[in-house]
Design a protein around this motif. Structure first.
Motif: not given
Length: 279
Positions: A53-82
Motif C-alpha cells: 500500500e505504501n509503495d502504491k501511494l508513493a507512486r500515485d503521490k510522487h513521494l519517496p517510498i521511504c524517508q531514508d533516501t539513501g547514499v547515492a550509488v552510481v555504476m557507470l559502464t563506459i565503452g572505450s570509444e566514448v
C-alpha cells in the motif's frame, strides 16, 4: 569515437534518482504480492500488505517510498570509444545534487565520518566505473538506505569453511539483523576475489533484477538453497515473525587465492530501489 555531453549525464542522473525513490520496480512489487500470498503469519501478511500500500501511494503521490533516501550509488559502464569533455564525476555529483535538492529527498551524507557535518545535498555519490569495448554508455543508480547497509559485512573465510561455512555466515547475519534492514530483504552475496572485490560483487548483485537467476549452476544452487533456509529463520516481515524474511538471494562469484574464501553480504531492504538506462 562517440561524444556524450556531460549535461545529458547530469539530467539523466537527476531524473533516475527521483524516479528510483518514488517508483518501486514492477517486478519487485509483483514479488511482494507473491510474498503476501505465501506468508503464513497473519501479522506478517498484514505487514507486507501495508508495504505494498505504501509503495502504491508513493507512486500515485510522487513521494519517496521511504524517508531514508539513501547514499547515492552510481555504476557507470563506459565503452572505450566514448569521450567526455570534462569531469564525469562532477557531472554525476551535480545530478545527485539536483535530485536531492529539487526533488526534496532527504540528505543523508556527512562530509567526514568523524565530524558528521551534513553536506546538505547528498553528495558526494559513490561512483564505480567499468570499462568495456565499443561505444556503449550505461548508467545504473541506487539510493542505498543506511538501515540495510549497516547490517552488511565482509568476512574472510578459509577454503575449508566451504559452502556450509558461507551458508552459516549468511544465516547468522540475517537472523542477527532481525527487523533492522526492513525485511523482506534481498541478499546480495559476493564470493571470491579479495576483500574489496567481494564487497563489489555483493553490491553489483543487488543491481540484478529481482526475478533473475545466476547462469552459474553452483551459484544458482546456492541462491535457491539460501532463499529457502533464510525463510525458515522466522524473522518475517519487518522482524515481526513469519515465513517471508527474504524475497531473493543473488550470488556473484570471482576467482580467488588458493588460501582465501572472501565472502561479502550486502543486504537490501524490501524496496530494492534501483534504475538503469543507456545513453
Amino acid at each position: 569515437m562517440r561524444t556524450i555531453e556531460l549535461s545529458e549525464v547530469t539530467a539523466k542522473i537527476k531524473s533516475m534518482f527521483i524516479d528510483a525513490c518514488e517508483n518501486i520496480p514492477d517486478n519487485v512489487l509483483e514479488t511482494l504480492k507473491k510474498a503476501s500470498e505465501s506468508e503464513q503469519s497473519p501479522l506478517g501478511k498484514q505487514v507486507i500488505d501495508k508495504i505494498i500500500e505504501n509503495d502504491k501511494l508513493a507512486r500515485d503521490k510522487h513521494l519517496p517510498i521511504c524517508q531514508d533516501t539513501g547514499v547515492a550509488v552510481v555504476m557507470l559502464t563506459i565503452g572505450s570509444e566514448v569521450v567526455f569533455h570534462g569531469d564525469i564525476y562532477e557531472a554525476v555529483n551535480e545530478g545527485v545534487r539536483q535530485a536531492y535538492t529539487e526533488g526534496y529527498l532527504r540528505k543523508s551524507v556527512v562530509r567526514h565520518p568523524l565530524d558528521r557535518v551534513n553536506t546538505r545535498d547528498n553528495t558526494p555519490a559513490i561512483v564505480h566505473i567499468k570499462m568495456v569495448e565499443g561505444d556503449t554508455f550505461r548508467i545504473d543508480v541506487a539510493p542505498k538506505g543506511g538501515g540495510s547497509e549497516n547490517m552488511s559485512l565482509v568476512k574472510m573465510l578459509i577454503p575449508a569453511d566451504g559452502v556450509e561455512g558461507i551458508k552459516k555466515l549468511v544465516l547468522d547475519t540475517v537472523f542477527n539483523a532481525g527487523g533492522k534492514p526492513c525485511p523482506p530483504i534481498i541478499v546480495g552475496l559476493g564470493i571470491g576475489g579479495n576483500l574489496e572485490k567481494s564487497a563489489m560483487l555483493a553490491k553489483e548483485a543487488l543491481f540484478r533484477e529481482i526475478d533473475d537467476h545466476s547462469p552459474d549452476p553452483l551459484a544458482r544452487k546456492l541462491e535457491d538453497e539460501l532463499l529457502e533456509e533464510i525463510n525458515k529463520l522466522g524473522v518475517g516481515p519487518m522482524g515481526f515473525g513469519g515465513t517471508q524474511t527474504c524475497l531473493a538471494v543473488k550470488v556473484n562469484t570471482y576467482p580467488c587465492h588458493i588460501a582465501s574464501l572472501p565472502v561479502a553480504i550486502n543486504i537490501q531492504c524490501h524496496a530494492a530501489r534501483h534504475k538503469s538506462c543507456k545513453l
